[in-house]
Design an enzyme around this catalytic site. Structure first.
Site: not given
Length: 564
Positions: A202, A378
């Protein structure tokens, strides 16, 4: 001259307010079916209830016809014809075998809601099931469909001459494309970032958006992806005023990246461009021009490739033509935490995240209802289903969104089909279903693709300074239920259908920590309990008039109900 200018401005403002007042949250989509703009179709739908609503406006005082066609012509078409005649209104569900008068269906599966004729315009509002209810109806699908229309100048239903046409539209996957005046765009992307040779990474970049002297509205967001095989999803967060400098680092390794948590935009693998409804836009410029933003990119480098350079991000189209409302995005669901575990060998394991809007006043001075128009659901690889239940007064009133066939490779922001009101005090429950049958170890909550999440990003208006509304099982209660060494026990436990179900029921039964966070990192911690979600009702067929006993029913019921 000055007075005339003021008068013109007042009239302009009144006309804008009048046009805003005419917006119908149940009919968010609109298209003209003909080049001359004499035939306008508005529509909205509820895929959970299985219904679709139409409003057809035609510049005529005669009959109007609308339908769905397999190939764009009359043959095989599913049609409704209506109008307002000398004896009142008329409306029938029909089907066409060819280029001849459409035949009245034996079962009337369209429901007329209103039919008016004023100032040379006929407005016909009606509803039907998304699914076909008999052999003469056509199912409305997610694919583009050929819509046909025709109309006459009188109420004598006869050949329409050139007053007809066909237009192809995707009714259930509609994404408007507008081109407002003074439209421009800017990009917020990574710049020549070398993706690490890790399976999951990330990366966060804090940057400033372009500066605008006055407020503008973002009306369209497009992904800018340079490596589709690496980029899994993107998030853009607005930072609080305390963030005043650009910064770039791996996400969640520095306090600076953790400060920016107000979701502004989101994109997931398989998704495309997203356009806001005509009544709302994301604010930029003016009093929000000094904010910094954090771009978060999740790289899923499954092959651990080296030397890959990425410039992915988001493109924002904006205009000085302001819309009625500022829009925003609210993150709801289960708090992402590493000590939440999903057992292995589970066919169908459920997790829950609770959002209780009754706690909004604890972080907001003037909270209000949410008008939710779109959502992105999600999870990661183990996710199979996601449902968002809507509760009011301890009773479930609806599903805000449902995906019974969740696909990790296709995550998109989807229109709800109509604007749904979440009143202050309502509760939202995000339920995720996982399958870990092929896993032999625990699946933990976390950021990695092999970890799990359970989130719903809600797009709504009017905007509030909110970043999240989530929950997590109370760990103190969990330790009391399962023992102080429960984390170690989870790794050594023998998991079978019985133990999996017991653990799932424990997580659901115990009290939850409900967390509300505003845009400035102010957090309110509260408690709540997980309510029960109901099953999704089967899609109903619209009830209309049956023509088996046409004379009796038509005279006694249809005319009685539909007379003007």
């Amino acid at each position: 001259v000055g007075n005339m200018d003021i008068l013109s401005l007042v009239l302009l403002l009144l006309s804008v307010q009048w046009s805003w007042a005419l917006e119908d949250p149940l009919l968010p989509f609109s298209e003209h079916l003909d080049p001359e703009h004499k035939v306008q179709l508005k529509w909205g739908f509820d895929e959970i209830q299985g219904t679709i609503l139409f409003e057809l406006t035609v510049n005529t005082s005669g009959w109007v016809g609308f339908g769905f066609s397999p190939k764009g012509g009359m043959t095989g078409a599913d049609i409704v014809i209506g109008g307002v005649g000398a004896k009142g209104s008329y409306f029938t569900d029909r089907h066409a075998g060819g280029n001849s008068m459409p035949v009245i269906d034996q079962k009337q599966n369209y429901k007329l809601l209103s039919l008016t004729e004023t100032d040379g315009k006929t407005v016909m509002k009606f509803q039907r099931s998304i699914e076909a209810c008999d052999e003469n109806d056509l199912t409305i699908t997610n694919l583009p469909m050929k819509l046909i229309y025709a109309y006459g100048q009188t109420d004598d239903i006869m050949y329409h001459s050139t007053q007809r046409g066909t237009k192809e539209l995707s009714l259930l996957k509609y994404m408007p494309r507008v081109n407002p005046p003074n439209s421009k765009y800017f990009d917020m992307t990574m710049i020549n970032f070398t993706v690490p040779a890790n399976q999951t990474h990330y990366h966060c970049k804090i940057m400033k958006a372009p500066t605008f002297d006055r407020k503008q509205h973002i009306y369209r967001i497009e992904p800018v992806i340079t490596n589709f095989d690496l980029v899994h999803h993107l998030l853009l967060y607005r930072c609080p005023p305390s963030v005043t400098e650009p910064f770039e680092a791996e996400c969640y390794t520095s306090l600076r990246t953790n400060l920016c948590m107000e979701t502004i935009a989101v994109w997931g693998v398989g998704g495309g461009a997203f356009e806001f409804p005509e009544v709302a836009g994301l604010p930029i410029g003016g009093n929000v021009s000094d904010f910094f933003y954090r771009l978060e990119v999740h790289y899923n480098n499954a092959n651990k490739s080296t030397g890959r350079v990425d410039n992915s991000g988001l493109r924002f189209y904006h205009t000085t033509e302001l819309r009625q409302h500022d829009a925003a995005v609210l993150g709801a669901g289960l708090v992402i935490a590493p000590w939440y575990a999903i057992p292995p060998k589970a066919k169908s394991f459920l997790t829950y995240g609770l959002c209780d809007t009754a706690y909004f006043p604890k972080v907001l001075e003037t909270p209000h209802d949410l008008q939710v128009f779109s959502v992105m659901l999600h999870t990661h690889l183990a996710g199979r289903k996601v449902r968002v239940g809507h509760f009011r007064g301890e009773k479930q009133i609806d599903f805000l969104a449902v995906d019974e066939n969740y696909d990790f490779e296709y995550q998109d922001v989807t229109n709800l089909g109509k604007t749904k009101t979440v009143k202050l005090g309502d509760k939202l429950l995000v339920e995720c279903t996982y399958s870990t049958e092929n896993r032999s170890t625990l699946t933990w909550g976390g950021l990695s693709t092999t970890d799990e999440m359970c989130l719903a990003f809600l797009f709504y208006y009017p905007a509030m300074n909110l970043s999240g509304c989530m929950s997590f099982p109370n760990t103190t209660t969990l330790r009391s239920e399962m023992g102080t060494t429960w984390l170690n026990m989870m790794s050594t436990k023998t998991w079978n259908d019985t133990s999996i179900n017991q653990y799932q029921q424990t997580l659901k039964r115990i009290d939850q920590l409900v967390v509300i966070a505003d845009s400035f990192k102010n957090i309110s911690r509260n408690t709540g309990l997980i309510p029960n979600l109901s099953v999704i009702p089967s899609a109903p067929c619209m009830s209309g008039c049956d023509t088996k006993n046409l004379a009796l029913l038509w005279l006694l019921l249809c005319l009685l109900v539909h007379v003007k």
